[in-house]
Design a protein around this motif. Structure first.
Motif, PDB file in Angstrom:
ATOM      1  N   GLN A 123       0.710  -1.137  -0.038  1.00 33.64           N
ATOM      2  CA  GLN A 123      -0.068  -0.009   0.051  1.00 33.64           C
ATOM      3  C   GLN A 123       1.072   1.158   0.125  1.00 33.64           C
ATOM      4  OE1 GLN A 123      -3.772  -0.349   2.388  1.00 33.64           O
ATOM      5  NE2 GLN A 123      -2.614  -1.827   3.266  1.00 33.64           N
ATOM      6  N   ASP A 124       2.145   1.204   0.346  1.00 36.24           N
ATOM      7  CA  ASP A 124       3.094   2.258   0.256  1.00 36.24           C
ATOM      8  C   ASP A 124       3.656   2.259  -1.396  1.00 36.24           C
ATOM      9  OD1 ASP A 124       4.878   4.184   0.662  1.00 36.24           O
ATOM     10  OD2 ASP A 124       6.386   3.132   1.655  1.00 36.24           O
ATOM     11  N   ARG A 125       2.643   2.859  -2.003  1.00 38.42           N
ATOM     12  CA  ARG A 125       2.862   2.618  -3.554  1.00 38.42           C
ATOM     13  C   ARG A 125       3.874   3.244  -4.180  1.00 38.42           C
ATOM     14  NH1 ARG A 125      -2.391   2.488  -2.622  1.00 38.42           N
ATOM     15  NH2 ARG A 125      -3.762   0.896  -3.225  1.00 38.42           N
ATOM     16  N   ASP A 126       4.370   4.424  -3.622  1.00 42.00           N
ATOM     17  CA  ASP A 126       5.660   5.190  -4.303  1.00 42.00           C
ATOM     18  C   ASP A 126       6.820   5.041  -3.450  1.00 42.00           C
ATOM     19  OD1 ASP A 126       4.877   6.686  -1.987  1.00 42.00           O
ATOM     20  OD2 ASP A 126       4.429   8.497  -3.124  1.00 42.00           O
TER      21      ASP A 126
ATOM     22  N   ALA B 177      10.798   5.474   2.906  1.00 42.83           N
ATOM     23  CA  ALA B 177      11.957   6.250   2.783  1.00 42.83           C
ATOM     24  C   ALA B 177      11.937   7.139   3.967  1.00 42.83           C
ATOM     25  CB  ALA B 177      11.808   6.973   1.497  1.00 42.83           C
ATOM     26  N   PHE B 178      10.855   7.621   4.503  1.00 42.40           N
ATOM     27  CA  PHE B 178      10.710   8.613   5.374  1.00 42.40           C
ATOM     28  C   PHE B 178      11.253   7.789   6.648  1.00 42.40           C
ATOM     29  CE2 PHE B 178       7.910  10.413   8.905  1.00 42.40           C
ATOM     30  CZ  PHE B 178       8.390  11.658   8.798  1.00 42.40           C
TER      31      PHE B 178
ATOM     32  N   LEU C 146      15.196   6.400  11.119  1.00 43.76           N
ATOM     33  CA  LEU C 146      15.997   5.544  11.801  1.00 43.76           C
ATOM     34  C   LEU C 146      17.526   5.810  11.592  1.00 43.76           C
ATOM     35  CD1 LEU C 146      14.292   2.250  10.807  1.00 43.76           C
ATOM     36  CD2 LEU C 146      14.440   3.079  13.036  1.00 43.76           C
ATOM     37  N   ALA C 147      17.734   6.579  10.584  1.00 44.54           N
ATOM     38  CA  ALA C 147      19.190   6.892  10.356  1.00 44.54           C
ATOM     39  C   ALA C 147      19.581   8.273  11.172  1.00 44.54           C
ATOM     40  CB  ALA C 147      19.332   7.416   8.683  1.00 44.54           C
ATOM     41  N   GLY C 148      18.709   8.743  11.822  1.00 42.84           N
ATOM     42  CA  GLY C 148      19.013   9.809  12.806  1.00 42.84           C
ATOM     43  C   GLY C 148      18.385  11.163  12.525  1.00 42.84           C
ATOM     44  N   LYS C 149      17.652  11.196  11.408  1.00 49.47           N
ATOM     45  CA  LYS C 149      17.224  12.613  11.196  1.00 49.47           C
ATOM     46  C   LYS C 149      15.901  12.865  12.082  1.00 49.47           C
ATOM     47  CE  LYS C 149      15.515  15.398   7.293  1.00 49.47           C
ATOM     48  NZ  LYS C 149      14.987  15.466   5.789  1.00 49.47           N
TER      49      LYS C 149
ATOM     50  N   LEU D 294       6.731  -0.138   9.998  1.00 48.41           N
ATOM     51  CA  LEU D 294       8.067  -0.200   9.605  1.00 48.41           C
ATOM     52  C   LEU D 294       9.123   0.373  10.535  1.00 48.41           C
ATOM     53  CD1 LEU D 294       7.337   1.382   5.785  1.00 48.41           C
ATOM     54  CD2 LEU D 294       8.120  -0.905   6.628  1.00 48.41           C
ATOM     55  N   LEU D 295       8.633   1.580  11.371  1.00 50.33           N
ATOM     56  CA  LEU D 295       9.293   2.204  12.329  1.00 50.33           C
ATOM     57  C   LEU D 295       9.520   1.016  13.415  1.00 50.33           C
ATOM     58  CD1 LEU D 295      10.893   4.664  13.130  1.00 50.33           C
ATOM     59  CD2 LEU D 295       8.867   5.517  14.104  1.00 50.33           C
ATOM     60  N   GLY D 296       8.687   0.345  13.751  1.00 46.91           N
ATOM     61  CA  GLY D 296       8.584  -0.719  14.876  1.00 46.91           C
ATOM     62  C   GLY D 296       9.553  -1.821  14.461  1.00 46.91           C
ATOM     63  N   GLU D 297       9.544  -2.287  13.307  1.00 47.36           N
ATOM     64  CA  GLU D 297      10.302  -3.203  12.794  1.00 47.36           C
ATOM     65  C   GLU D 297      11.949  -2.708  12.846  1.00 47.36           C
ATOM     66  OE1 GLU D 297      10.485  -6.290   9.146  1.00 47.36           O
ATOM     67  OE2 GLU D 297      10.013  -4.383   8.772  1.00 47.36           O
ATOM     68  N   GLY D 298      12.052  -1.566  12.317  1.00 45.24           N
ATOM     69  CA  GLY D 298      13.318  -0.939  12.417  1.00 45.24           C
ATOM     70  C   GLY D 298      14.189  -1.007  13.913  1.00 45.24           C
ATOM     71  N   LEU D 299      13.314  -0.452  14.787  1.00 49.05           N
ATOM     72  CA  LEU D 299      13.833  -0.339  16.244  1.00 49.05           C
ATOM     73  C   LEU D 299      13.973  -1.622  16.712  1.00 49.05           C
ATOM     74  CD1 LEU D 299      11.287   2.483  17.505  1.00 49.05           C
ATOM     75  CD2 LEU D 299      13.844   2.679  17.127  1.00 49.05           C
ATOM     76  N   ALA D 300      13.180  -2.388  16.396  1.00 50.43           N
ATOM     77  CA  ALA D 300      13.409  -4.048  16.962  1.00 50.43           C
ATOM     78  C   ALA D 300      14.521  -4.559  16.383  1.00 50.43           C
ATOM     79  CB  ALA D 300      12.131  -5.067  16.606  1.00 50.43           C
TER      80      ALA D 300
END
Length: 307
Positions: free
Chosen positions: A205-208, A213-214, A219-222, A248-254
């Motif tokens: 559903q995140d088509r573009d 990317a956000f 997660l890279a610190g922005k 997506l954010l939860g998966e990255g933090l985990a």
């Protein structure tokens, strides 16, 4: 994907089905089964498959199968989160009122003289009162009654509920099965779906790719800046935008927590695990109380940045 009630072609979970069939054939079928696995992997589909085995509904042309599909089989009861009519979406929890019909259902004689089956789909959403009500049933199950609980988060269930169930943990589906079940999903999305067809459709559903990317930037610190606000507002307006971002954010933090723990960096592991837990709480509160999603996204960004 097809509704679990309408699905007869089970893919990727043959081993779990065989475990259940072997227990049934042995005459020592446990009264409660906890089917666990990531969201969208097919837990409810398997639960309905097992119900069909018990209720003689495996043949799609049979009368029993048609009643199961239609939701009118007298020996099958499904409990799940109800729809909030005012908000037009699923409620944040399963309540004691939702569970109450189970008691009377299981103590009535089976309409077709065989098993009575209860499916509790999304057992992690049981609130405290509902969980205690279900526990009483698990402690004193009537004969010829089977409870099938599904959950994406077994750790959120009462330990006493888990201990009274036989576990069926589902494994990720092989790539070949994934391509059959979700043929139109791009390869890069399939690679991030962890063998879960439902998750593949969700991520698609995140088509573009803007949300992914956000999240990668965060997660890279922005940190939160004014130029992010238009994108945040857009994500908040999308039907699944907030859920996608949190996922997506939860998966990255985990992943960050696990990586830090493996290399022995316990402060970072602990901090990332805490952020992951707080994000989960923020998501549930935002959905449960219908809070402003744009504000919640800003909070999520600040939480991940540690600000």
């Amino acid at each position: 994907m097809t509704d679990p009630r309408h699905t007869f072609d089970l893919r990727g979970h043959e081993a779990a089905e065989e475990t259940f069939r072997a227990a049934l054939a042995s005459g020592r079928l446990h009264h409660a089964w906890l089917i666990s696995g990531p969201a969208g992997i097919g837990k409810a589909t398997l639960a309905f498959r097992l119900a069909r085995i018990l209720l003689n509904g495996e043949d799609p042309a049979s009368a029993a199968a048609r009643r199961i599909t239609a939701g009118t089989h007298g020996d099958l009861l499904e409990i799940s989160r109800a729809v909030d009519e005012k908000k037009g979406r699923l409620r944040g929890e399963i309540t004691a009122a939702d569970v109450r019909p189970v008691q009377s259902f299981l103590h009535h004689t089976a309409t077709e003289g065989g098993w009575r089956v209860v499916i509790v789909d999304g057992a992690e959403y049981l609130n405290r009162f509902a969980a205690n009500a279900l526990l009483k049933i698990l402690e004193e199950p009537p004969p010829k009654a089977i409870l099938l609980l599904t959950t994406a988060s077994p750790g959120r269930l009462l330990p006493t509920i888990r201990s009274r169930c036989r576990a069926l943990a589902l494994s990720p589906l092989p790539d070949a099965d994934m391509r059959v079940l979700v043929p139109d999903v791009p390869e890069d999305v399939l690679a991030r779906s962890h063998g879960s067809p439902g998750r593949a459709l969700f991520l698609a559903q995140d088509r573009d790719g803007a949300i992914a990317a956000f999240v990668a930037e965060i997660l890279a610190g922005k940190t939160l800046t004014a130029d992010m606000l238009p994108l945040i507002d857009r994500i908040a307006r999308e039907t699944e935008g907030f859920a996608l971002l949190c996922d997506l954010l939860g998966e990255g933090l985990a992943d960050r927590a696990r990586s830090a723990a493996r290399r022995g960096d316990l402060p970072v592991a602990d901090s990332s695990a805490r952020q992951c837990s707080e994000l989960d709480t923020l998501r549930r509160q935002t959905d449960g109380f219908n809070l402003d999603k744009a504000q919640a996204i800003r909070q999520a960004v600040e939480l991940a940045a540690g600000t």
